[in-house]
Design an enzyme around this catalytic site. Sequence first.
Site, PDB file in Angstrom:
ATOM      1  N   CYS A  89       0.807  -1.222   0.000  1.00  0.00           N
ATOM      2  CA  CYS A  89       0.000   0.000   0.000  1.00  0.00           C
ATOM      3  C   CYS A  89       0.839   1.271   0.000  1.00  0.00           C
ATOM      4  O   CYS A  89       0.349   2.336  -0.370  1.00  0.00           O
ATOM      5  CB  CYS A  89      -0.949   0.017   1.198  1.00  0.00           C
ATOM      6  SG  CYS A  89      -2.188  -1.285   1.144  1.00  0.00           S
ATOM      7  N   HIS A 338      -9.178   3.921  -1.358  1.00  0.00           N
ATOM      8  CA  HIS A 338      -7.784   3.487  -1.252  1.00  0.00           C
ATOM      9  C   HIS A 338      -7.387   2.703  -2.505  1.00  0.00           C
ATOM     10  O   HIS A 338      -7.383   1.471  -2.506  1.00  0.00           O
ATOM     11  CB  HIS A 338      -7.647   2.617  -0.004  1.00  0.00           C
ATOM     12  CG  HIS A 338      -6.283   2.047   0.241  1.00  0.00           C
ATOM     13  ND1 HIS A 338      -5.125   2.537  -0.330  1.00  0.00           N
ATOM     14  CD2 HIS A 338      -5.889   0.987   1.022  1.00  0.00           C
ATOM     15  CE1 HIS A 338      -4.086   1.821   0.085  1.00  0.00           C
ATOM     16  NE2 HIS A 338      -4.530   0.879   0.891  1.00  0.00           N
ATOM     17  N   CYS A 368       0.460   2.093   6.664  1.00  0.00           N
ATOM     18  CA  CYS A 368       0.788   0.685   6.875  1.00  0.00           C
ATOM     19  C   CYS A 368       0.883  -0.018   5.530  1.00  0.00           C
ATOM     20  O   CYS A 368       0.306   0.417   4.531  1.00  0.00           O
ATOM     21  CB  CYS A 368      -0.259   0.024   7.764  1.00  0.00           C
ATOM     22  SG  CYS A 368      -1.952   0.144   7.137  1.00  0.00           S
TER      23      CYS A 368
END
Length: 382
Positions: A89, A338, A368
């Site tokens: 990510c 996201h 994260c």
Amino acid sequence: MPQAFIVGAVRTPVGRRKGALSGVHPADLGAHVLRALLERARVDPGAVEDVHFGCVSQIGAQSGNIARTAWLSAGLPQHVPGTTIDRQCGSSQQAVHFAAQAVGSGAADLVVAGGVEVMSLVPIASPMILGRQAGTGSPYAGDGWREHFGDQEVSQFRGAELIAEKWGISREDMERYALHSHQRALAAQAAGDFDDEIVPAFGLTADEGPRADTTLEKMAGLKALTKDGRLTAAVSSQISDGAAALLIASEAGVRHHGLTPLARVHSMAVVGSDPIHMLTGPIPATEKVLDKAGLDLDRIDLVEINEAFASVVLAWQKELGAPHERVNASGGAIALGHPLGATGARLMTTLVHQLRRTGGRYGLQTMCEGGGMANATVLERT
């Protein structure tokens, strides 16, 4: 030491799953922000020395080095190379780090950093799932992995549940946080706070994710993602489509091309963390980058921490004592979405523009990452 400056930062609106951007080829979406970035910065595309793009699910339309195919799809000079980064990510935040390191080392004067992900077309974990189906194995099945971590489940969903349990975060805590994310994003949209950073794309002019009809009562009625779990879809980041890009320049590059710095990349850090809890990395990453910057958290005017799950942000706040009003002040991934490999650059773009809009001096970004990692960046408005 040479400085690295952000001299341009743009993003598409973030599209919902199966929304307005779902039919756009990822390379075309990446190309769209690349063209807009260079046009807004008023820089010769041929002067760019490299393109670093984040993309997590590098399969199908997102395979074949999408940094390169997006640049070429934009009709930009063929002599400019590109490389695609997977730090899960945090891929496009890492792209910014690599670009800043190239500029700071004196190896380059102009580097593009960004990312793209069309999750409607290429679902999360596609390479892993399709690889298993094709008989090519699992990344968590080697002898060495089993020796250290056994056969326990390795997933972001389990990690987010473990975090909620460890830090004593209730479902109600997470739902209240999620509601605030939507409310903040809607307020920011209404105030035009995203206008300077967004370049309309393929008919979409605003983020599709924020929900005006979200209530605590509706959230309470949702089924948990796992039996006896605390997480629901409402407290998780949205599956999304989007792209973002930033132009990083050296002091020499700024002078030579007549560019206007928006922010300075003040400090950078990346850490590893427990791969089973997986999503706790922003805590040590924040501590490390603030130590490198010589700053306390109370000197940070704005924080963008990725809302992969509400438990991630709430645990980070409990550990570090960050004031709620300075954290994701314009909403986060629970409301805005996201798009994996694009999110790091999206957060950075938002942070740059919001620092300039509010007059803040320092901004912090952290997120994260799968496998138990996290990037952290401190920006200083110029």
